[in-house]
Design an enzyme around this catalytic site. Structure first.
Site, PDB file in Angstrom:
ATOM      1  N   THR A  25      19.077 -16.664 -21.705  1.00 55.57           N
ATOM      2  CA  THR A  25      18.542 -17.301 -23.109  1.00 55.57           C
ATOM      3  C   THR A  25      17.996 -18.698 -22.473  1.00 55.57           C
ATOM      4  OG1 THR A  25      18.247 -17.558 -25.182  1.00 55.57           O
ATOM      5  CG2 THR A  25      20.652 -18.156 -23.743  1.00 55.57           C
TER       6      THR A  25
ATOM      7  N   ARG B 296      23.508 -22.730 -19.407  1.00 58.20           N
ATOM      8  CA  ARG B 296      22.406 -23.677 -19.104  1.00 58.20           C
ATOM      9  C   ARG B 296      23.316 -24.332 -17.501  1.00 58.20           C
ATOM     10  NH1 ARG B 296      20.112 -28.275 -22.541  1.00 58.20           N
ATOM     11  NH2 ARG B 296      20.393 -26.540 -25.114  1.00 58.20           N
TER      12      ARG B 296
ATOM     13  N   GLU C  34      26.335 -23.512 -24.400  1.00 51.52           N
ATOM     14  CA  GLU C  34      26.113 -24.199 -23.647  1.00 51.52           C
ATOM     15  C   GLU C  34      26.064 -24.495 -22.145  1.00 51.52           C
ATOM     16  OE1 GLU C  34      22.551 -25.888 -24.703  1.00 51.52           O
ATOM     17  OE2 GLU C  34      23.475 -25.278 -26.807  1.00 51.52           O
TER      18      GLU C  34
ATOM     19  N   ASP D 216      20.384 -15.717 -33.416  1.00 50.81           N
ATOM     20  CA  ASP D 216      19.040 -15.121 -31.729  1.00 50.81           C
ATOM     21  C   ASP D 216      19.729 -14.386 -30.366  1.00 50.81           C
ATOM     22  OD1 ASP D 216      19.989 -17.203 -31.268  1.00 50.81           O
ATOM     23  OD2 ASP D 216      18.128 -18.425 -31.123  1.00 50.81           O
TER      24      ASP D 216
ATOM     25  N   GLU E  88      10.261 -21.570 -26.471  1.00 51.81           N
ATOM     26  CA  GLU E  88      10.403 -19.726 -27.246  1.00 51.81           C
ATOM     27  C   GLU E  88       8.689 -18.959 -27.068  1.00 51.81           C
ATOM     28  OE1 GLU E  88      12.315 -22.062 -28.317  1.00 51.81           O
ATOM     29  OE2 GLU E  88      14.385 -21.353 -27.507  1.00 51.81           O
TER      30      GLU E  88
END
Ligand SMILES: *[C@@H]1O[C@H](CO)[C@@H](O)[C@H](O)[C@H]1NC(C)=O
Ligand SMILES: *[C@@H]1O[C@H](CO)[C@@H](O)[C@H](O)[C@H]1NC(C)=O
Length: 566
Positions: free
Chosen positions: A547, A160, A156, A288, A460
């Protein structure tokens, strides 16, 4: 290589390049009058003979220009300001925002590392919100620090915060962001200190040590390990420091060596052995972005590393052979999950589950992007692509992507127009009185809501709509995106400021959870904004999105040598 600001250089139409062709012919002549008559002759010939226009070589994808829908674009920009300004007022600097209680929340007791601020920087730059950006930058300069005694999630924090800093550095050309990115990356590197080099799930940023999973000390999430590569590789390219490259490239080579015959990956691995542990196979959570980063690693280095083309192609074949399903009534395409069972004799069998996370909807756009690049017969293809421009695999992936996006749109047929976190598709024999080929587990209209029924401002579907719009120019995708934006405005927007998670997408009026996820600012609103912007904003042939929706430029690797090849 100094980063450059966004330019409009790709803003060109077929007509203007015909103009350029004529101009360059003119330059070759010495006499202006001859030039004039040549121009007159060519233009009347073009006018009288439209055939010649179609014989002009097919334009590269970057020069097909899609216009902005200004009023819708500006409505999305205003929504971002509504979400940001209340955060700024109530909780500036906190990692997360709880908009109903007007409070901030940090991931460590020692203070936050600016998750929300950093995640939002590039969206501000793309939207041209200069005042907001100036204040956010000032906060980073004065208050921001990675010297925090606490365990931060490796994945993360990379997608991010590192991704956000790198994208902001590229767009603003501001070295403050690059300095912070280097500081963070150096604190994250100890995560890779395991026998195999697979990264531990957490890092103590102040102590600079990797931290093992609390419950299962050897366990690594596959997607988390394989979704750091775009960020570290771009940093390696910027700094010419090979260590950022080699650490994340090694992860890919460990995975490659452990692949199962169908090239689909179970969601957990062993940090000490480097192989997969018995666990689910799915395109939803923890699976994913492994697949997303295969195609995007191939694109990031401008298609110079065939290993990623191969890994991506193999996995998409595995996907079609094992996971792509259709409902019997409406014929909705969905992506099933495989659940392993060990029988008494020790052999493993796999059960197929008709469960699909909202997260899987990223795959629709990803398949379309892959079809037009890895699955294309040439580098530049038309908008929309023509059948003969795609390989057989490209055609297959394009069709599945288009169909899956239809399914994702179908999951918005709820009382709110928002889609649930998880849906189950109906098996052949199940009739069900519902109009829908899917249902939300443990949920009844008006009854208590299940976890599966929530919409947590996820991006998404709009991400895939954005890609579909850019690759086709088909207005239906803009219309879908606008419907979703309107549903968010109607049900997630808080009058006093901010946006919150909706607990049950099938119950109106809605109940809400006190959370505005950071990806709402970095992804959901950015993808919506770009869907209504003109196509010169972050063109798909010059950028890959990490992502978390942070655009990183495509480059040709210079002195950083790929450590891993076919
Ligand atoms: C979170 O951390 C930041 C420092 O990054 C600090 O300014 C803020 O006060 C903290 N917020 C809370 C709610 O602890
Ligand atoms: C990527 O490769 C294509 C085709 O070879 C080329 O036209 C393009 O300029 C390259 N882009 C970058 C960023 O190197």
């Amino acid at each position: 290589m100094p980063p450059r600001k966004q330019t409009d250089s790709s803003k060109q139409s077929i007509c203007s390049s015909i103009g350029a062709l004529i101009r360059s012919r003119l330059r070759a002549t010495t006499c202006k009058y001859v030039g004039f008559f040549v121009l007159l002759f060519i233009s009347s010939y073009l006018y009288l003979s439209p055939l010649i226009i179609t014989s002009v070589p097919q334009e590269p994808i970057s020069t097909d220009y899609l216009n902005a829908d200004v009023s819708k674009r500006d409505a999305v920009r205003a929504a971002f300001q509504h979400a940001w300004s209340s955060y700024e007022q109530d909780a500036m600097g906190a990692d997360e925002y709880h908009p109903i209680s007007h409070r901030g929340f940090n991931f460590s007791g020692d203070g936050g590392i600016g998750y929300t601020v950093v995640d939002a920087l590039d969206t501000m730059l793309i939207m041209g919100l200069h005042d907001e950006h100036a204040r956010a930058r000032q906060w980073i300069l004065d208050k921001h620090s990675f010297e925090r005694e606490g365990n931060f999630n490796t994945f993360e924090t990379t997608i991010r915060v590192l991704g956000g800093l790198l994208s902001a550095y590229h767009l603003a050309g501001d070295t403050l962001y690059l300095e912070r990115a280097v500081d963070l990356a150096d604190r994250l590197l100890p995560a890779f200190d395991t026998p195999t080099g697979l990264p531990l799930p957490m890092v103590n940023l102040a102590k600079r040590v990797g931290v093992r999973d609390q419950w299962s000390s050897d366990q690594i999430s596959t997607a988390e390990a394989a979704t750091l590569q775009l960020e570290f590789k771009y940093l390696a390219q910027l700094t010419r420091k090979n260590i950022y490259w080699s650490k994340v490239e090694n992860v890919m080579s460990v995975i490659y060596k452990s692949l199962l015959p169908h090239s689909l990956v179970p969601i957990f691995m062993s940090a000490s052995k480097g192989d997969f542990t018995q666990s689910d196979i799915r395109l939803g959570s923890r699976g994913d972005s492994y697949y997303e980063y295969l195609i995007k690693q191939y694109l990031q280095t401008n298609r110079t590393e065939p290993i990623y083309k191969k890994m991506y192609a193999d996995s998409m074949k595995g996907l079609h052979d094992n996971l792509v399903q259709k409902t019997s009534r409406q014929g909705l395409t969905y992506i099933a999950e495989l659940i392993p069972h060990r029988s008494k004799d020790g052999s493993v069998t796999w059960d197929r589950s008709a469960k699909q996370d909202h997260l899987v909807c990223f795959l629709a756009g990803s398949l379309m992007l892959g079809a037009t690049t890895s699955g294309a017969a040439k580098h530049f293809i038309s908008i929309p692509p023509r059948l003969e421009e795609l390989t057989q695999e490209g055609q297959r992936d394009w069709q599945t992507g288009v169909n899956l996006l239809e399914t994702c749109m179908d999951t918005h047929r709820t009382s709110t127009g928002l889609s649930p976190e998880i849906v189950m598709f109906r098996a052949n024999e199940e009739k069900g009185e519902s109009e829908r080929d899917w249902f939300i587990k443990n949920s009844r209209k008006g009854g208590p809501s299940s976890y599966d029924a929530r919409y947590m401002l996820r991006p998404e579907t709009v991400e895939s709509l954005f890609i579909a719009w850019r690759l086709t120019g088909d207005l239906k995708y803009r219309q879908h995106a606008w419907n979703i934006f309107s549903a968010i405005e109607n049900h997630c927007r808080l009058e006093e400021g901010g946006y919150a998670t909706v607990l049950d997408v099938d119950t109106v009026p809605v109940s809400r959870d006190d959370k505005q996820e950071t990806f709402f600012l970095s992804e959901t609103l950015k993808y919506l904004y770009m869907t209504f912007s003109d196509s010169s904003i972050i063109p798909l042939d010059k950028y890959v999105f990490n992502t978390e929706g942070h655009p990183l430029p495509i480059f040709k690797p210079t002195d950083t040598k790929p450590a891993f090849a076919l």
